[in-house]
Design a protein around this motif. Structure first.
Motif, PDB file in Angstrom:
ATOM      1  N   LYS A 107       0.812  -1.210   0.000  1.00 12.15           N
ATOM      2  CA  LYS A 107       0.000   0.000   0.000  1.00 12.15           C
ATOM      3  C   LYS A 107       0.845   1.259   0.000  1.00 12.15           C
ATOM      4  O   LYS A 107       0.414   2.310  -0.498  1.00 12.15           O
ATOM      5  N   GLU A 108       2.063   1.176   0.542  1.00 10.32           N
ATOM      6  CA  GLU A 108       2.911   2.368   0.592  1.00 10.32           C
ATOM      7  C   GLU A 108       3.284   2.861  -0.798  1.00 10.32           C
ATOM      8  O   GLU A 108       3.596   4.035  -0.980  1.00 10.32           O
ATOM      9  N   THR A 109       3.246   1.966  -1.793  1.00  7.65           N
ATOM     10  CA  THR A 109       3.579   2.392  -3.153  1.00  7.65           C
ATOM     11  C   THR A 109       2.465   3.204  -3.782  1.00  7.65           C
ATOM     12  O   THR A 109       2.652   3.776  -4.852  1.00  7.65           O
ATOM     13  N   LEU A 110       1.295   3.249  -3.134  1.00 10.64           N
ATOM     14  CA  LEU A 110       0.177   4.024  -3.646  1.00 10.64           C
ATOM     15  C   LEU A 110       0.020   5.355  -2.928  1.00 10.64           C
ATOM     16  O   LEU A 110      -0.884   6.121  -3.218  1.00 10.64           O
ATOM     17  N   TYR A 111       0.905   5.667  -1.998  1.00 13.60           N
ATOM     18  CA  TYR A 111       0.779   6.884  -1.221  1.00 13.60           C
ATOM     19  C   TYR A 111       0.902   8.147  -2.059  1.00 13.60           C
ATOM     20  O   TYR A 111       0.498   9.211  -1.633  1.00 13.60           O
ATOM     21  N   PHE A 112       1.497   8.008  -3.252  1.00 16.76           N
ATOM     22  CA  PHE A 112       1.631   9.202  -4.098  1.00 16.76           C
ATOM     23  C   PHE A 112       0.272   9.809  -4.401  1.00 16.76           C
ATOM     24  O   PHE A 112       0.144  10.993  -4.663  1.00 16.76           O
ATOM     25  N   GLN A 113      -0.791   8.976  -4.371  1.00 21.66           N
ATOM     26  CA  GLN A 113      -2.112   9.479  -4.740  1.00 21.66           C
ATOM     27  C   GLN A 113      -2.565  10.573  -3.785  1.00 21.66           C
ATOM     28  O   GLN A 113      -3.138  11.572  -4.189  1.00 21.66           O
ATOM     29  N   ASN A 114      -2.324  10.357  -2.461  1.00 21.06           N
ATOM     30  CA  ASN A 114      -2.731  11.357  -1.501  1.00 21.06           C
ATOM     31  C   ASN A 114      -1.936  12.640  -1.690  1.00 21.06           C
ATOM     32  O   ASN A 114      -2.458  13.736  -1.562  1.00 21.06           O
ATOM     33  N   GLY A 115      -0.631  12.506  -1.978  1.00 20.17           N
ATOM     34  CA  GLY A 115       0.173  13.684  -2.238  1.00 20.17           C
ATOM     35  C   GLY A 115      -0.290  14.409  -3.474  1.00 20.17           C
ATOM     36  O   GLY A 115      -0.307  15.643  -3.530  1.00 20.17           O
ATOM     37  N   PHE A 116      -0.682  13.633  -4.484  1.00 20.46           N
ATOM     38  CA  PHE A 116      -1.193  14.254  -5.702  1.00 20.46           C
ATOM     39  C   PHE A 116      -2.464  15.034  -5.426  1.00 20.46           C
ATOM     40  O   PHE A 116      -2.651  16.144  -5.898  1.00 20.46           O
TER      41      PHE A 116
END
Length: 260
Positions: free
Chosen positions: A102-111
């Motif tokens: 799941k940590e690899t999807l954290y960019f979505q929140n930053g985006f």
């Protein structure tokens, strides 16, 4: 004498395939051994349709795509089946990443945070309540809905330039094979990169240029134009498809906000 269970054609006892519809003659009852053999034949063995379709869509895409359009549909996987396999693999990719990496999807929140910051006030930002997970939820639907836009882009471009050997439905076939190949490549790459802890956004960004070049390559091989003629058509296709996708994307974003 036996009867084909797919088209009721009368066959000889020694026939392994129906000479009417091309279906394989199944005489054994379903057992674990039979299922394993079928899975091996379709997906694992080196001479299976899936691997052949995947490789030849890179090495000779015109053979796969034009062959299907012209009626040769037993040598490679059917376009709808191939697209369904791609969507299934994309679903598996999303499940694996959201469950184990799941940590690899954290960019979505930053985006999303960065997108919100582009407005002076969150109260004036129509996307302030946008939940990125909603896009993951409708991932397959987005893939399916995107294909007609690409198909319209290629069809209208070549139609206006008087290259009309393929109708709109046939352009859908062209784009389904292309899009399925891109989805499979992206899903496999994302799963492998997640295992090594590589950010999904980085992987997706690196794949943008190769997938664009791949579409250019497919159009050139199918329509047999020279480099500059293909480039001109490619630019027009991109402009039409992207314009339609931007409009559709905005509408979808507002719809997601309303439904969330």
């Amino acid at each position: 004498m036996v009867t084909c269970k797919n088209c009721n054609n009368i066959l000889n006892d020694t026939q392994k395939y129906c000479d009417e519809c091309g279906a394989k003659i199944i005489q054994n009852r379903l057992k674990p051994k039979v299922l394993v053999a079928q899975v091996n034949e379709q997906f694992i063995c080196l001479d299976n349709k899936f691997l052949k379709t995947f490789i030849h869509l890179f090495t000779q895409p015109e053979t796969v795509i034009i062959g299907y359009i012209n009626g040769t549909r037993k040598r490679y996987i059917d376009v709808l089946q191939y697209f369904a396999i791609a969507l299934t693999l994309a679903g598996i990719q999303l499940f694996i990443m959201s469950t184990f990496f799941k940590e690899t999807l954290y960019f979505q929140n930053g985006f999303a945070d960065g997108f919100n910051a582009t407005t002076n006030s969150k109260e004036n930002n129509p996307f302030k309540d946008l939940n990125p997970d909603s896009f993951n939820k409708y991932q397959s639907l987005i893939y399916i809905a995107t294909v007609p836009f690409y198909a319209f882009g290629t069809w209208i471009t070549y139609y206006l330039l008087r290259e009309r050997q393929f109708n709109f439905t046939e352009h859908i076939v062209i784009n389904l094979y292309y899009y399925a190949q891109v989805i499979i490549l992206t899903a496999v790459t994302a799963i492998i990169s997640s295992i090594f802890g590589v950010d999904y956004m980085l992987v997706s960004s690196l794949l943008i240029l190769p997938t664009i070049i791949y579409l250019f390559y497919i159009l050139k091989r199918i329509f047999k134009d020279n480099f500059w003629a293909t480039l001109l058509r490619f630019i027009i296709v991109g402009f039409v498809a992207v314009s339609l996708l931007i409009i559709a994307g905005m509408l979808f974003a507002f719809l997601v906000i309303i439904l969330s």
